[in-house]
Design a protein around this motif. Sequence first.
Motif, PDB file in Angstrom:
ATOM      1  N   ASN A 231     -13.853 -11.667 -14.141  1.00  0.00           N
ATOM      2  CA  ASN A 231     -13.120 -12.873 -14.556  1.00  0.00           C
ATOM      3  C   ASN A 231     -11.484 -12.405 -14.914  1.00  0.00           C
ATOM      4  N   THR A 232     -11.046 -11.440 -14.129  1.00  0.00           N
ATOM      5  CA  THR A 232      -9.724 -11.231 -14.301  1.00  0.00           C
ATOM      6  C   THR A 232      -8.755 -11.260 -13.149  1.00  0.00           C
ATOM      7  N   THR A 233      -7.549 -12.004 -13.236  1.00  0.00           N
ATOM      8  CA  THR A 233      -6.889 -12.294 -12.128  1.00  0.00           C
ATOM      9  C   THR A 233      -5.836 -10.897 -12.051  1.00  0.00           C
ATOM     10  N   LEU A 234      -5.627 -10.319 -10.969  1.00  0.00           N
ATOM     11  CA  LEU A 234      -4.476  -9.209 -10.764  1.00  0.00           C
ATOM     12  C   LEU A 234      -3.195  -9.680 -10.230  1.00  0.00           C
ATOM     13  N   LEU A 235      -2.123  -8.982 -10.568  1.00  0.00           N
ATOM     14  CA  LEU A 235      -0.919  -9.084  -9.890  1.00  0.00           C
ATOM     15  C   LEU A 235      -0.527  -7.664  -9.263  1.00  0.00           C
ATOM     16  N   PHE A 236       0.088  -7.557  -8.197  1.00  0.00           N
ATOM     17  CA  PHE A 236       0.280  -6.504  -7.472  1.00  0.00           C
ATOM     18  C   PHE A 236       1.743  -6.421  -6.787  1.00  0.00           C
ATOM     19  N   GLY A 237       2.106  -5.254  -6.937  1.00  0.00           N
ATOM     20  CA  GLY A 237       3.415  -4.871  -6.318  1.00  0.00           C
ATOM     21  C   GLY A 237       3.270  -3.852  -5.187  1.00  0.00           C
ATOM     22  N   VAL A 238       3.940  -3.938  -4.012  1.00  0.00           N
ATOM     23  CA  VAL A 238       3.703  -3.151  -2.911  1.00  0.00           C
ATOM     24  C   VAL A 238       4.956  -2.502  -2.618  1.00  0.00           C
ATOM     25  N   GLY A 239       4.932  -1.017  -2.338  1.00  0.00           N
ATOM     26  CA  GLY A 239       6.212  -0.382  -2.042  1.00  0.00           C
ATOM     27  C   GLY A 239       6.518  -0.228  -0.517  1.00  0.00           C
ATOM     28  N   MET A 240       7.456   0.514  -0.088  1.00  0.00           N
ATOM     29  CA  MET A 240       7.514   0.600   1.141  1.00  0.00           C
ATOM     30  C   MET A 240       6.750   1.793   1.914  1.00  0.00           C
ATOM     31  N   SER A 241       6.517   1.805   3.095  1.00  0.00           N
ATOM     32  CA  SER A 241       5.841   2.725   3.707  1.00  0.00           C
ATOM     33  C   SER A 241       6.410   4.054   3.757  1.00  0.00           C
ATOM     34  N   GLY A 242       5.862   4.921   3.732  1.00  0.00           N
ATOM     35  CA  GLY A 242       6.489   6.434   3.825  1.00  0.00           C
ATOM     36  C   GLY A 242       5.293   7.565   4.184  1.00  0.00           C
ATOM     37  N   GLN A 243       5.766   8.716   4.288  1.00  0.00           N
ATOM     38  CA  GLN A 243       5.111  10.041   4.532  1.00  0.00           C
ATOM     39  C   GLN A 243       5.697  11.221   3.879  1.00  0.00           C
ATOM     40  N   GLY A 244       4.946  11.912   3.554  1.00  0.00           N
ATOM     41  CA  GLY A 244       5.253  13.245   2.715  1.00  0.00           C
ATOM     42  C   GLY A 244       5.138  13.030   1.388  1.00  0.00           C
ATOM     43  N   LYS A 245       5.077  13.981   0.323  1.00  0.00           N
ATOM     44  CA  LYS A 245       5.300  13.783  -1.126  1.00  0.00           C
ATOM     45  C   LYS A 245       6.469  13.131  -1.549  1.00  0.00           C
ATOM     46  N   TRP A 261       8.606  -6.689 -11.433  1.00  0.00           N
ATOM     47  CA  TRP A 261       9.436  -7.787 -11.244  1.00  0.00           C
ATOM     48  C   TRP A 261       8.382  -9.244 -10.960  1.00  0.00           C
ATOM     49  N   ASN A 262       7.225  -8.940 -10.263  1.00  0.00           N
ATOM     50  CA  ASN A 262       6.459  -9.922 -10.214  1.00  0.00           C
ATOM     51  C   ASN A 262       5.858 -10.768 -11.284  1.00  0.00           C
ATOM     52  N   LYS A 263       5.569  -9.572 -12.319  1.00  0.00           N
ATOM     53  CA  LYS A 263       5.164 -10.213 -13.497  1.00  0.00           C
ATOM     54  C   LYS A 263       6.006 -11.159 -14.469  1.00  0.00           C
ATOM     55  N   THR A 264       7.249 -10.554 -14.427  1.00  0.00           N
ATOM     56  CA  THR A 264       8.507 -11.264 -15.054  1.00  0.00           C
ATOM     57  C   THR A 264       8.852 -12.523 -14.463  1.00  0.00           C
ATOM     58  N   PHE A 265       8.851 -12.501 -13.142  1.00  0.00           N
ATOM     59  CA  PHE A 265       9.786 -13.622 -12.489  1.00  0.00           C
ATOM     60  C   PHE A 265       8.885 -14.620 -11.604  1.00  0.00           C
ATOM     61  N   TYR A 266       7.662 -13.894 -10.851  1.00  0.00           N
ATOM     62  CA  TYR A 266       7.000 -14.630  -9.998  1.00  0.00           C
ATOM     63  C   TYR A 266       5.543 -15.274 -10.264  1.00  0.00           C
ATOM     64  N   GLN A 267       4.775 -14.201 -10.872  1.00  0.00           N
ATOM     65  CA  GLN A 267       3.494 -14.453 -11.088  1.00  0.00           C
ATOM     66  C   GLN A 267       2.519 -14.995 -10.042  1.00  0.00           C
ATOM     67  N   LYS A 268       2.909 -14.364  -8.800  1.00  0.00           N
ATOM     68  CA  LYS A 268       2.017 -14.490  -7.633  1.00  0.00           C
ATOM     69  C   LYS A 268       1.227 -13.332  -7.154  1.00  0.00           C
ATOM     70  N   ARG A 269       0.387 -13.452  -6.193  1.00  0.00           N
ATOM     71  CA  ARG A 269      -0.572 -12.426  -6.271  1.00  0.00           C
ATOM     72  C   ARG A 269      -0.105 -10.956  -5.802  1.00  0.00           C
ATOM     73  N   GLU A 270       0.970 -11.015  -4.873  1.00  0.00           N
ATOM     74  CA  GLU A 270       1.505  -9.716  -4.485  1.00  0.00           C
ATOM     75  C   GLU A 270       3.209 -10.080  -4.437  1.00  0.00           C
ATOM     76  N   LEU A 271       3.798  -9.075  -4.680  1.00  0.00           N
ATOM     77  CA  LEU A 271       5.359  -8.957  -4.291  1.00  0.00           C
ATOM     78  C   LEU A 271       5.578  -7.629  -3.634  1.00  0.00           C
ATOM     79  N   LEU A 272       6.043  -7.775  -2.507  1.00  0.00           N
ATOM     80  CA  LEU A 272       6.854  -6.647  -1.722  1.00  0.00           C
ATOM     81  C   LEU A 272       8.016  -6.145  -2.496  1.00  0.00           C
ATOM     82  N   PHE A 273       8.319  -4.965  -2.324  1.00  0.00           N
ATOM     83  CA  PHE A 273       9.648  -4.238  -2.930  1.00  0.00           C
ATOM     84  C   PHE A 273      10.765  -4.846  -2.335  1.00  0.00           C
TER      85      PHE A 273
END
Length: 372
Positions: A231-245, A261-273
């Motif tokens: 019974n909990t809604t999540l907010l997500f952030g998504v980074g850019m793709s990459g490889q290596g450490k 940024w999503n939590k502060t300004f958008y409050q939508k399910r996911e926000l891409l960087f």
Amino acid sequence: MIEASVVQDILTRMKKIINQELNFFSTEGVIIASTDPNRIGQVNHEGAQFALDKNQPIVIEFDNQYEGAKQGINLPVDIDNQIVGVIGITGKKEEVAQYGEIIKEMTKVLILNNAARELVYNRRNVHRNIIDYIQNDDQSDAFSVEMLYGINLSSKKYTAIVGLPSDDRLTEQYFEDISNVYLDLELLLGDEDAIFEVRGNMILVLLQLKQPSAASKIIKKIDDVIKKKYNTTLLFGVGMSGQGKNELNRSISQAKTALGWNKTFYQKRELLFSDMEYGLVLHSIADTNKKYFLDKIFTHLSQKDIEDMIPLLDTYETCNGSIKKCAEKLFIHKNTVQYKLNKITEKTGHDPRKLSDFFILKLASILYKMQK
């Protein structure tokens, strides 16, 4: 080799069901677990040895019919066609025979279930260690860590996803206290070649994706499960793709920034960087510079003045500077809107009705929200 403590727990639980004494013998014929503590460690049990050697059950009609054996039944327990031990049920033949195969199969199921949990636990530790290694700036252990866990982070592209509950009132350990959250992720992501962990309330996932936009499908699955079970809604952030450490470390950092940024300004399910717009620039402004700018703009404003001003500016922007629409949206008279805008001009020296001044006030509003 099966741990004695695991089998002991299984026997204790099964005794409550059948009310008979139970023993478990190792493949060496030693009693490693028993509901009768006096029998643990006993050796030279010919009945158990027979079951091991012949790979078939043996009924013992009376005590010491076989050396060291008590009346009952002994059955070999095999998993994947390999004998892992013998389970013995003490009692009269007519009383225990009916339980033999059932207890044997129950034992196998419980052993396999424990092994599966142990596998998940070990994998959880491996994933956590890999993620710690990625986020550690020390480069000296790169080869040894990747060799230890059999991974090559430079051979495939990963995208970092970070999620937090939208409700800030939850304790910081809400998810970590619920161990099943990790098992839920295991079921969802086990076939995705993902690296993931739950730490505090934060869910962090590294997915093998060529494009960050492809993360949406997985994010929806995670969010749906968490919402349904906890019974909990999540907010997500998504980074850019990459490889290596280094690139993966950057992707994780970007995902955390996008989440904030999503939590502060958008409050939508996911926000891409990459979709943070002006946030791509503003997030990296030094705290000292933010404070200097805010102190300069808000010098003559009280905390309440600021809290009242920001929603007004947001609404004014949404209405594209229309006083009439702004008044309608706020359910106040348009003269009241003009009065409030005049007070902002008076106290800050910047008139929201002028585009250049509005930009400065909007920037101050964003930086203020970021600080909170």
